[in-house]
Write a protein that holds these residues in place. Structure first.
Motif, PDB file in Angstrom:
ATOM      1  N   ASN A  97      94.594 -57.768  42.570  1.00  0.00           N
ATOM      2  CA  ASN A  97      94.215 -58.831  43.502  1.00  0.00           C
ATOM      3  C   ASN A  97      92.714 -58.822  43.726  1.00  0.00           C
ATOM      4  O   ASN A  97      92.142 -59.795  44.225  1.00  0.00           O
ATOM      5  N   ARG A  98      92.065 -57.732  43.355  1.00  0.00           N
ATOM      6  CA  ARG A  98      90.602 -57.657  43.366  1.00  0.00           C
ATOM      7  C   ARG A  98      90.001 -58.757  42.492  1.00  0.00           C
ATOM      8  O   ARG A  98      88.919 -59.273  42.782  1.00  0.00           O
ATOM      9  N   LYS A  99      90.682 -59.128  41.423  1.00  0.00           N
ATOM     10  CA  LYS A  99      90.152 -60.154  40.515  1.00  0.00           C
ATOM     11  C   LYS A  99      90.005 -61.516  41.189  1.00  0.00           C
ATOM     12  O   LYS A  99      89.233 -62.367  40.718  1.00  0.00           O
ATOM     13  N   LEU A 100      90.734 -61.741  42.281  1.00  0.00           N
ATOM     14  CA  LEU A 100      90.543 -62.975  43.039  1.00  0.00           C
ATOM     15  C   LEU A 100      89.101 -63.083  43.526  1.00  0.00           C
ATOM     16  O   LEU A 100      88.505 -64.172  43.532  1.00  0.00           O
ATOM     17  N   PHE A 101      88.533 -61.961  43.940  1.00  0.00           N
ATOM     18  CA  PHE A 101      87.154 -61.933  44.435  1.00  0.00           C
ATOM     19  C   PHE A 101      86.158 -61.997  43.276  1.00  0.00           C
ATOM     20  O   PHE A 101      85.128 -62.669  43.368  1.00  0.00           O
ATOM     21  N   THR A 102      86.456 -61.296  42.181  1.00  0.00           N
ATOM     22  CA  THR A 102      85.557 -61.302  41.024  1.00  0.00           C
ATOM     23  C   THR A 102      85.455 -62.696  40.424  1.00  0.00           C
ATOM     24  O   THR A 102      84.351 -63.178  40.107  1.00  0.00           O
ATOM     25  N   GLY A 103      86.595 -63.371  40.267  1.00  0.00           N
ATOM     26  CA  GLY A 103      86.574 -64.727  39.724  1.00  0.00           C
ATOM     27  C   GLY A 103      85.833 -65.690  40.631  1.00  0.00           C
ATOM     28  O   GLY A 103      85.068 -66.548  40.165  1.00  0.00           O
ATOM     29  N   ALA A 104      86.047 -65.557  41.939  1.00  0.00           N
ATOM     30  CA  ALA A 104      85.342 -66.422  42.888  1.00  0.00           C
ATOM     31  C   ALA A 104      83.842 -66.200  42.816  1.00  0.00           C
ATOM     32  O   ALA A 104      83.045 -67.154  42.843  1.00  0.00           O
ATOM     33  N   LEU A 105      83.428 -64.930  42.722  1.00  0.00           N
ATOM     34  CA  LEU A 105      81.998 -64.616  42.643  1.00  0.00           C
ATOM     35  C   LEU A 105      81.366 -65.217  41.386  1.00  0.00           C
ATOM     36  O   LEU A 105      80.288 -65.828  41.456  1.00  0.00           O
ATOM     37  N   ALA A 106      82.019 -65.052  40.245  1.00  0.00           N
ATOM     38  CA  ALA A 106      81.467 -65.575  38.994  1.00  0.00           C
ATOM     39  C   ALA A 106      81.341 -67.091  39.027  1.00  0.00           C
ATOM     40  O   ALA A 106      80.330 -67.661  38.589  1.00  0.00           O
ATOM     41  N   LEU A 107      82.364 -67.772  39.546  1.00  0.00           N
ATOM     42  CA  LEU A 107      82.313 -69.233  39.623  1.00  0.00           C
ATOM     43  C   LEU A 107      81.270 -69.701  40.624  1.00  0.00           C
ATOM     44  O   LEU A 107      80.592 -70.709  40.407  1.00  0.00           O
ATOM     45  N   ASP A 108      81.120 -68.979  41.718  1.00  0.00           N
ATOM     46  CA  ASP A 108      80.139 -69.358  42.738  1.00  0.00           C
ATOM     47  C   ASP A 108      78.713 -69.146  42.249  1.00  0.00           C
ATOM     48  O   ASP A 108      77.846 -70.010  42.436  1.00  0.00           O
ATOM     49  N   GLN A 109      78.445 -67.999  41.631  1.00  0.00           N
ATOM     50  CA  GLN A 109      77.077 -67.647  41.262  1.00  0.00           C
ATOM     51  C   GLN A 109      76.613 -68.302  39.965  1.00  0.00           C
ATOM     52  O   GLN A 109      75.447 -68.687  39.842  1.00  0.00           O
ATOM     53  N   LEU A 110      77.498 -68.436  39.002  1.00  0.00           N
ATOM     54  CA  LEU A 110      77.089 -68.952  37.690  1.00  0.00           C
ATOM     55  C   LEU A 110      77.632 -70.346  37.397  1.00  0.00           C
ATOM     56  O   LEU A 110      77.069 -71.057  36.564  1.00  0.00           O
ATOM     57  N   GLY A 111      78.711 -70.739  38.052  1.00  0.00           N
ATOM     58  CA  GLY A 111      79.246 -72.090  37.888  1.00  0.00           C
ATOM     59  C   GLY A 111      80.329 -72.168  36.832  1.00  0.00           C
ATOM     60  O   GLY A 111      80.334 -71.401  35.861  1.00  0.00           O
ATOM     61  N   PRO A 112      81.270 -73.122  36.973  1.00  0.00           N
ATOM     62  CA  PRO A 112      82.393 -73.244  36.036  1.00  0.00           C
ATOM     63  C   PRO A 112      81.987 -73.558  34.598  1.00  0.00           C
ATOM     64  O   PRO A 112      82.699 -73.196  33.666  1.00  0.00           O
ATOM     65  N   SER A 133      75.321 -56.216  41.699  1.00  0.00           N
ATOM     66  CA  SER A 133      76.409 -57.193  41.838  1.00  0.00           C
ATOM     67  C   SER A 133      77.103 -57.043  43.187  1.00  0.00           C
ATOM     68  O   SER A 133      77.525 -58.038  43.791  1.00  0.00           O
ATOM     69  N   LYS A 134      77.225 -55.814  43.658  1.00  0.00           N
ATOM     70  CA  LYS A 134      77.849 -55.589  44.965  1.00  0.00           C
ATOM     71  C   LYS A 134      77.022 -56.240  46.074  1.00  0.00           C
ATOM     72  O   LYS A 134      77.587 -56.854  47.000  1.00  0.00           O
ATOM     73  N   ALA A 135      75.708 -56.144  45.985  1.00  0.00           N
ATOM     74  CA  ALA A 135      74.840 -56.762  46.992  1.00  0.00           C
ATOM     75  C   ALA A 135      74.973 -58.282  46.962  1.00  0.00           C
ATOM     76  O   ALA A 135      75.031 -58.940  48.019  1.00  0.00           O
ATOM     77  N   ILE A 136      75.037 -58.853  45.764  1.00  0.00           N
ATOM     78  CA  ILE A 136      75.201 -60.306  45.638  1.00  0.00           C
ATOM     79  C   ILE A 136      76.558 -60.727  46.193  1.00  0.00           C
ATOM     80  O   ILE A 136      76.674 -61.743  46.893  1.00  0.00           O
ATOM     81  N   GLU A 137      77.587 -59.932  45.915  1.00  0.00           N
ATOM     82  CA  GLU A 137      78.930 -60.274  46.392  1.00  0.00           C
ATOM     83  C   GLU A 137      79.011 -60.234  47.913  1.00  0.00           C
ATOM     84  O   GLU A 137      79.676 -61.075  48.532  1.00  0.00           O
ATOM     85  N   GLN A 138      78.357 -59.284  48.533  1.00  0.00           N
ATOM     86  CA  GLN A 138      78.402 -59.203  49.989  1.00  0.00           C
ATOM     87  C   GLN A 138      77.812 -60.454  50.631  1.00  0.00           C
ATOM     88  O   GLN A 138      78.350 -60.966  51.627  1.00  0.00           O
ATOM     89  N   GLN A 139      76.741 -60.976  50.056  1.00  0.00           N
ATOM     90  CA  GLN A 139      76.157 -62.214  50.564  1.00  0.00           C
ATOM     91  C   GLN A 139      77.133 -63.382  50.390  1.00  0.00           C
ATOM     92  O   GLN A 139      77.282 -64.225  51.282  1.00  0.00           O
ATOM     93  N   PHE A 140      77.797 -63.421  49.237  1.00  0.00           N
ATOM     94  CA  PHE A 140      78.783 -64.478  48.980  1.00  0.00           C
ATOM     95  C   PHE A 140      79.948 -64.394  49.962  1.00  0.00           C
ATOM     96  O   PHE A 140      80.378 -65.411  50.528  1.00  0.00           O
ATOM     97  N   LEU A 141      80.465 -63.191  50.191  1.00  0.00           N
ATOM     98  CA  LEU A 141      81.614 -63.034  51.074  1.00  0.00           C
ATOM     99  C   LEU A 141      81.262 -63.385  52.526  1.00  0.00           C
ATOM    100  O   LEU A 141      82.085 -63.954  53.252  1.00  0.00           O
ATOM    101  N   GLN A 142      80.065 -63.066  52.941  1.00  0.00           N
ATOM    102  CA  GLN A 142      79.632 -63.445  54.280  1.00  0.00           C
ATOM    103  C   GLN A 142      79.624 -64.961  54.417  1.00  0.00           C
ATOM    104  O   GLN A 142      80.024 -65.506  55.455  1.00  0.00           O
ATOM    105  N   ARG A 143      79.197 -65.631  53.368  1.00  0.00           N
ATOM    106  CA  ARG A 143      79.218 -67.098  53.376  1.00  0.00           C
ATOM    107  C   ARG A 143      80.646 -67.626  53.439  1.00  0.00           C
ATOM    108  O   ARG A 143      80.911 -68.699  53.995  1.00  0.00           O
ATOM    109  N   ALA A 144      81.585 -66.879  52.853  1.00  0.00           N
ATOM    110  CA  ALA A 144      82.994 -67.282  52.852  1.00  0.00           C
ATOM    111  C   ALA A 144      83.707 -66.916  54.142  1.00  0.00           C
ATOM    112  O   ALA A 144      84.892 -67.230  54.304  1.00  0.00           O
ATOM    113  N   GLY A 145      83.005 -66.244  55.057  1.00  0.00           N
ATOM    114  CA  GLY A 145      83.600 -65.883  56.324  1.00  0.00           C
ATOM    115  C   GLY A 145      84.319 -64.546  56.333  1.00  0.00           C
ATOM    116  O   GLY A 145      85.056 -64.236  57.274  1.00  0.00           O
ATOM    117  N   VAL A 146      84.099 -63.725  55.311  1.00  0.00           N
ATOM    118  CA  VAL A 146      84.733 -62.417  55.217  1.00  0.00           C
ATOM    119  C   VAL A 146      83.790 -61.367  55.790  1.00  0.00           C
ATOM    120  O   VAL A 146      82.610 -61.311  55.420  1.00  0.00           O
TER     121      VAL A 146
END
Length: 575
Positions: free
Chosen positions: A161-176, A439-452
């Protein structure tokens, strides 16, 4: 009870006549056959015990993904591979205790309202609550209202279920539509006789698709073969310099995830992350006998001229057998006595230096085509030490499929290689310093934006193999809700396995109430079984749910059956 006892005495008495013994045995058999049989539930299994009251659970069960994966449904994320390897041996499963199977439910599932839903969910969970620890959260996407919550804020190992976050990060940061570009270029001029007076350079971006997973029917090294053709077309016949892999956008000292169990380090589903890849970073080889008393011969598959391993095999001494381990520095050590006859057995394990191995394979293909490289294979990490690719010096470029397709492969196949590569590649592309920390630092910024709340959860890898990953069902639902509002919402939703149709859910939830209405990610490692995603009630109503299950002390089928039952209960919710 007296008559059967006397008959058994006759059967086993030493001085009983043969005829009497046979007659007694027949009477016992007839008596047993005529006696009424006790009722046995079709799917029930006896509890395994150690002679005490507590059930025994094996402690050696391991994650089963292919790779690939991590879910029982697909067995592993490399199910398409046919090679048999030492590391791909069947893994033991936990001994099952006698938990009620969800399939034997007495009460049919009926429609529910928001008021009756909690009791229906609680009744389903009661079946396995004594043999596992559950966290469950269900929200209505359109309003954010919580419809069911039990231990929703508890922290759990999420497995894949961790991949839910990895996929979201990749799509958010680099685009579909983002595509990796891996360049092969030269640093010098090509003379009329075909001599490249300089180096051949590969500049990678961490592309996970350097295999045949998305190019069905092609060899695993097809991209490197194509590059040889491009070199021939450029009239390159020999190279006076080196073959260099330019990794200046990567921190090679930060490519090891934290929290991976020692027992999986050499398993095929736990490949190492690398700027340049080949065959999903698996190193495969055969071992042939040499002269008696001499080292055996190691043949890489495909050939990898110049790739270093420590060969401690000795032909013709001791029992036949090949053993593989890693040195304290991480190098591969091969020892033992090779078989006296050549075999087709292929050994496979995650490569210790995948980028160098890929370059060695490319060099071998060049040599086979008559193109020599006089210099060494080399990894360069210093910034600007190697000239950049330009329109004039590029010999070939491989462009990956769009990110939406790579994320879909990662999600539906639960592919660990894709997950780790995409996670670290985000920081390589965005910051020019690819590594887990960045990547962990970038993800933390993304998750904060997502309300996590990033102070409450923790992630140490991209695939979910790390036992240090901790997240709650509430965090998962917050991410799922955010991604339905995201610009990449359709790419994210379409990447998830569909119940009864494809991916790791193709054999689950085939009931008409839930079939193809659930889009969700599975997750399985030792004593962990998870399922999180979306359930479509009607065109204007969607549920986000997260079922995180840890400390599993029963068979995974019982947990999965309960998860599927919960989805069916939710599917009959009337708002």
């Amino acid at each position: 009870m007296v008559a059967p006892f006397l008959l058994r005495q006759i059967v086993f008495a030493r001085n009983a006549r043969p005829g009497a013994r046979i007659l007694a045995a027949l009477l016992i058999a007839f008596g047993l056959w005529a006696a009424p049989w006790p009722a046995i539930a079709a799917n029930s299994k006896p509890a395994a015990t150690d002679g005490k009251s507590k059930p025994v659970v094996e402690k050696t069960a391991t994650a089963d993904k292919k790779p690939a994966a991590d879910d029982d449904d697909s067995k592993d994320s490399d199910a398409s591979k046919s090679t048999k390897t030492a590391s791909k041996a069947a893994k033991p499963k936990p001994t099952k205790i006698a938990a009620k199977a969800p399939a034997q439910r007495a009460d049919p599932i009926t429609t529910n309202s928001p008021q009756t839903l909690p009791q229906a969910m609680a009744n389903a969970l009661r079946v396995v609550s004594g043999a596992s620890r559950w966290g469950v959260k269900v929200i209505l996407l359109e309003t954010g209202a919580s419809l069911f919550d039990t231990n929703g804020n508890g922290l759990f190992v999420p497995a894949s279920n961790r991949k839910l976050f990895t996929g979201a990060l990749a799509l958010d940061q680099l685009g579909p539509e983002f595509q990796f570009r891996t360049y092969l270029y030269r640093t010098g001029n090509i003379t009329p006789d075909g001599t490249l007076e300089g180096n051949l350079v590969i500049r990678p971006q961490g592309d996970p698709t350097f295999s045949n997973r998305l190019a069905k029917g092609a060899p695993e090294d097809w991209i490197y073969r194509d590059w040889v053709t491009k070199c021939q077309a450029a009239n390159i016949k020999n190279v006076t310099g080196e073959l260099i892999v330019d990794c200046q956008d990567w921190n090679l000292n930060d490519l090891a995830p934290k929290g991976w169990a020692a027992r999986i380090q050499n398993d095929y589903y736990a490949p190492h992350t690398s700027p340049l890849t080949l065959n999903e970073n698996l190193l495969e080889f055969k071992v042939r006998p040499g002269e008696k008393g001499k080292p055996g011969i190691i043949d890489f598959v495909p050939a990898a001229v110049g790739y270093p391993v420590i060969n401690q095999t000795v032909t013709g001494t001791g029992p036949v057998g090949v053993f593989i381990k890693r040195s304290p520095e991480g190098a591969i050590v091969i020892s033992g006595n090779p078989p006296t006859k050549n075999t087709d057995k292929i050994y496979s394990l995650p490569g210790d230096n995948p980028a160098l191995f890929a370059a060695a394979v490319f060099r071998s293909h060049l040599l086979a085509a008559g193109i020599t490289v006089k210099g060494a294979l080399r990894i360069s990490t210093q910034k600007n030490a190697v000239p950049a690719p330009t329109a004039e010096n590029v010999v070939a470029v491989y462009i990956s499929p769009p990110m939406r397709e790579m994320v879909k492969t990662m999600m539906k196949d639960s592919n660990n290689h894709f997950a780790e590569q995409l996670y670290v590649a985000v920081s390589a592309v965005k910051t020019g310093r690819g590594g887990y920390s960045q990547s962990k630092a970038i993800e933390q910024q993304f998750l904060q934006r997502a309300g996590v709340n990033t102070r409450e959860c923790n992630f140490e890898d991209g695939s979910g193999l790390s036992l240090q990953n901790k997240v709650s069902p509430t965090h998962v639902c917050q991410l799922l809700a955010y991604m339905r509002r995201h610009d990449a919402a359709s790419a994210y939703f379409d990447s998830l396995p569909i119940a009864g149709r494809d991916g790791t859910l193709r054999r689950r939830m085939q009931n008409e109430n839930v079939n193809q209405r659930v889009h969700a990610k599975t997750g399985y490692v030792n004593q962990v079984v998870c399922l999180s995603g979306y359930l479509t009630l009607q065109p204007s109503a969607t549920l986000c749910f997260s079922f995180l299950v840890n400390d599993v002390r029963t068979g995974t089928d019982a947990i999965k059956g309960t998860q599927d039952r919960l989805c069916e209960i939710l599917s009959l919710l009337q708002l």
